[in-house]
Design a protein around this motif. Structure first.
Motif, PDB file in Angstrom:
ATOM      1  N   ARG A  59       0.819  -1.208   0.000  1.00 18.13           N
ATOM      2  CA  ARG A  59       0.000   0.000   0.000  1.00 18.13           C
ATOM      3  C   ARG A  59       0.861   1.269   0.000  1.00 18.13           C
ATOM      4  N   ALA A  60       0.698   2.164   0.987  1.00 21.00           N
ATOM      5  CA  ALA A  60       1.434   3.432   0.964  1.00 21.00           C
ATOM      6  C   ALA A  60       2.937   3.208   1.019  1.00 21.00           C
ATOM      7  N   VAL A  61       3.375   2.170   1.726  1.00 19.25           N
ATOM      8  CA  VAL A  61       4.812   1.872   1.796  1.00 19.25           C
ATOM      9  C   VAL A  61       5.336   1.449   0.426  1.00 19.25           C
ATOM     10  N   ALA A  62       4.512   0.736  -0.331  1.00 22.67           N
ATOM     11  CA  ALA A  62       4.912   0.345  -1.688  1.00 22.67           C
ATOM     12  C   ALA A  62       5.148   1.586  -2.547  1.00 22.67           C
ATOM     13  N   ASP A  63       4.310   2.597  -2.384  1.00 21.04           N
ATOM     14  CA  ASP A  63       4.508   3.848  -3.120  1.00 21.04           C
ATOM     15  C   ASP A  63       5.829   4.500  -2.726  1.00 21.04           C
ATOM     16  N   ASP A  64       6.140   4.471  -1.432  1.00 17.45           N
ATOM     17  CA  ASP A  64       7.404   5.048  -0.962  1.00 17.45           C
ATOM     18  C   ASP A  64       8.602   4.304  -1.559  1.00 17.45           C
ATOM     19  N   ILE A  65       8.487   2.984  -1.652  1.00 19.06           N
ATOM     20  CA  ILE A  65       9.576   2.189  -2.222  1.00 19.06           C
ATOM     21  C   ILE A  65       9.762   2.514  -3.703  1.00 19.06           C
ATOM     22  N   ALA A  66       8.652   2.690  -4.419  1.00 23.88           N
ATOM     23  CA  ALA A  66       8.743   3.076  -5.830  1.00 23.88           C
ATOM     24  C   ALA A  66       9.391   4.451  -5.975  1.00 23.88           C
ATOM     25  N   ASP A  67       9.057   5.367  -5.058  1.00 21.94           N
ATOM     26  CA  ASP A  67       9.682   6.690  -5.072  1.00 21.94           C
ATOM     27  C   ASP A  67      11.189   6.578  -4.869  1.00 21.94           C
ATOM     28  N   GLU A  68      11.587   5.717  -3.955  1.00 23.00           N
ATOM     29  CA  GLU A  68      13.019   5.560  -3.702  1.00 23.00           C
ATOM     30  C   GLU A  68      13.730   4.964  -4.914  1.00 23.00           C
ATOM     31  N   MET A  69      13.120   3.986  -5.542  1.00 29.94           N
ATOM     32  CA  MET A  69      13.721   3.382  -6.726  1.00 29.94           C
ATOM     33  C   MET A  69      13.986   4.453  -7.793  1.00 29.94           C
ATOM     34  N   ALA A  70      12.999   5.307  -8.044  1.00 24.85           N
ATOM     35  CA  ALA A  70      13.159   6.342  -9.070  1.00 24.85           C
ATOM     36  C   ALA A  70      14.280   7.311  -8.702  1.00 24.85           C
ATOM     37  N   ARG A  71      14.386   7.652  -7.442  1.00 23.35           N
ATOM     38  CA  ARG A  71      15.410   8.592  -7.004  1.00 23.35           C
ATOM     39  C   ARG A  71      16.804   7.973  -7.033  1.00 23.35           C
ATOM     40  N   LEU A  72      16.900   6.704  -6.675  1.00 22.96           N
ATOM     41  CA  LEU A  72      18.200   6.041  -6.742  1.00 22.96           C
ATOM     42  C   LEU A  72      18.711   5.992  -8.179  1.00 22.96           C
ATOM     43  N   ARG A  73      17.839   5.705  -9.104  1.00 24.40           N
ATOM     44  CA  ARG A  73      18.254   5.661 -10.507  1.00 24.40           C
ATOM     45  C   ARG A  73      18.682   7.043 -10.987  1.00 24.40           C
ATOM     46  N   TRP A  74      17.995   8.085 -10.522  1.00 25.93           N
ATOM     47  CA  TRP A  74      18.369   9.439 -10.923  1.00 25.93           C
ATOM     48  C   TRP A  74      19.697   9.857 -10.285  1.00 25.93           C
ATOM     49  N   LEU A  75      19.905   9.481  -9.031  1.00 32.06           N
ATOM     50  CA  LEU A  75      21.135   9.867  -8.328  1.00 32.06           C
ATOM     51  C   LEU A  75      22.359   9.120  -8.836  1.00 32.06           C
ATOM     52  N   SER A  76      22.166   7.958  -9.438  1.00 27.75           N
ATOM     53  CA  SER A  76      23.294   7.172  -9.916  1.00 27.75           C
ATOM     54  C   SER A  76      24.167   8.002 -10.857  1.00 27.75           C
ATOM     55  N   GLY A  77      25.452   8.054 -10.550  1.00 28.78           N
ATOM     56  CA  GLY A  77      26.370   8.869 -11.342  1.00 28.78           C
ATOM     57  C   GLY A  77      26.530  10.271 -10.815  1.00 28.78           C
ATOM     58  N   ARG A  78      25.633  10.681  -9.929  1.00 29.63           N
ATOM     59  CA  ARG A  78      25.728  12.001  -9.317  1.00 29.63           C
ATOM     60  C   ARG A  78      26.290  11.921  -7.901  1.00 29.63           C
ATOM     61  N   LEU A  79      25.866  10.900  -7.158  1.00 31.63           N
ATOM     62  CA  LEU A  79      26.331  10.662  -5.802  1.00 31.63           C
ATOM     63  C   LEU A  79      26.452   9.158  -5.588  1.00 31.63           C
ATOM     64  N   PRO A  80      27.300   8.730  -4.653  1.00 35.54           N
ATOM     65  CA  PRO A  80      27.358   7.297  -4.348  1.00 35.54           C
ATOM     66  C   PRO A  80      26.115   6.860  -3.580  1.00 35.54           C
ATOM     67  N   VAL A  81      25.312   6.039  -4.210  1.00 37.65           N
ATOM     68  CA  VAL A  81      24.082   5.514  -3.622  1.00 37.65           C
ATOM     69  C   VAL A  81      23.969   4.041  -4.005  1.00 37.65           C
ATOM     70  N   PRO A  82      23.095   3.279  -3.341  1.00 35.99           N
ATOM     71  CA  PRO A  82      22.903   1.892  -3.751  1.00 35.99           C
ATOM     72  C   PRO A  82      22.448   1.803  -5.205  1.00 35.99           C
ATOM     73  N   ALA A  83      22.950   0.802  -5.908  1.00 39.80           N
ATOM     74  CA  ALA A  83      22.480   0.545  -7.268  1.00 39.80           C
ATOM     75  C   ALA A  83      21.225  -0.322  -7.203  1.00 39.80           C
ATOM     76  N   VAL A  84      20.274  -0.028  -8.054  1.00 34.62           N
ATOM     77  CA  VAL A  84      19.050  -0.826  -8.125  1.00 34.62           C
ATOM     78  C   VAL A  84      19.373  -2.117  -8.871  1.00 34.62           C
ATOM     79  N   ALA A  85      19.300  -3.237  -8.146  1.00 35.99           N
ATOM     80  CA  ALA A  85      19.579  -4.530  -8.761  1.00 35.99           C
ATOM     81  C   ALA A  85      18.330  -5.151  -9.363  1.00 35.99           C
ATOM     82  N   HIS A  86      17.190  -4.880  -8.743  1.00 35.81           N
ATOM     83  CA  HIS A  86      15.926  -5.442  -9.231  1.00 35.81           C
ATOM     84  C   HIS A  86      14.784  -4.682  -8.569  1.00 35.81           C
TER      85      HIS A  86
END
Length: 271
Positions: A59-86
């Motif tokens: 539910r709402a937590v799933a939305d938060d996780i999707a938000d984090e996935m999008a931000r991690l992909r955007w931050l990649s190459g800009r700052l050291p963050v976890p890479a999205v594996a799946h």
């Protein structure tokens, strides 16, 4: 905080079929710090393979996780963050598998060795300046206080605020009292930068005296710089006012805006 205190061993959990090969062969442990309504697991112990982290929520937590996935992909190459594996999501459930960021948290280092306090705080300030230097024109995410006030109001009305988790100075307050105190501090003149949104000591990993990466990036977006300054400043209060003031000086704030500090600490209580 040691790994033993941060987590507890657990059996492997059921994951979507598309993710099953990626998690096979690991030992599982559930994180007990900062789950925010979801579940966080560390996957480790697979020979020749680095650790992974898995976030799962509904539910709402799933939305938060999707938000984090999008931000991690955007931050990649800009700052050291976890890479999205799946990443896998359904109508009301999400799974995010990420690489682990190396190092110890800033909190662990501050707690373990008072002799490192100044060096850790200086590194936190340097990393935050690096984050805030990312051009806002490049960032597609909005996290300003007007947007977050709307979210906070919705959370209050839905009864989602854990009033027992407020900071000591607001012990016994209601969520509505926090809201009213914030309103008394408005309006605020925005000073917008790209912010982390939860720049706390547990979300910053350090190696050899420098921040090696940041985690829990679900609130990344354009907001006032005090969104990050206030949370870090508040966390450092556990280790003394001198470190709080050093952090602000090293960041470049000679005279802190106490009104903004207070506003953003109040706002954080509602998330």
């Amino acid at each position: 905080m040691s790994e033993m205190n941060r987590e507890e061993a657990c059996p492997a959990v059921r994951v979507p079929e598309s993710m099953s090969i990626a998690v096979a062969g690991y030992v599982w442990a559930r994180d007990k710090v900062g789950e925010s309504g979801g579940a966080v697991y560390r996957l480790h112990g697979k020979p020749g393979t680095p650790d992974l982290y898995l976030k799962h929520g509904k539910r709402a937590v799933a939305d938060d996780i999707a938000d984090e996935m999008a931000r991690l992909r955007w931050l990649s190459g800009r700052l050291p963050v976890p890479a999205v594996a799946h990443f896998n999501c359904t109508v009301d459930e999400a799974w995010l598998l990420m690489t682990a960021v190396p190092g110890q948290t800033a909190y662990q280092l501050l707690q373990a060795d008072p002799g490192q306090h100044d060096a850790v705080v200086d590194a936190l300030a340097r990393f935050l300046k690096r984050l805030h230097a990312i051009p806002t024109s490049a960032c597609p995410f909005n996290s300003d206080h007007a947007y977050r006030l709307g979210l906070a109001r919705s959370r209050i009305e839905a009864g989602l605020i854990d009033e027992d988790d407020f900071d000591d100075e607001r012990a016994g307050w209601t969520a509505q009292q926090v809201w009213d105190a914030m309103q008394a501090l408005l309006p605020l003149a925005p000073d917008q930068v790209v912010t982390h949104g939860d720049y706390s000591l547990d979300n910053l990993l350090m190696v050899d005296g420098e921040v090696a990466g940041c985690i829990d990036a679900g609130r990344v977006g354009i907001a006032d710089r005090y969104q990050d300054l206030a949370i870090a400043w508040n966390c450092l209060g556990e280790f003394g006012g001198a470190l709080q003031e050093r952090f602000l000086r090293q960041y470049g704030v000679a005279t802190p805006d106490r009104r903004k500090l207070q506003f953003h600490l109040l706002l954080d209580e509602l998330f």
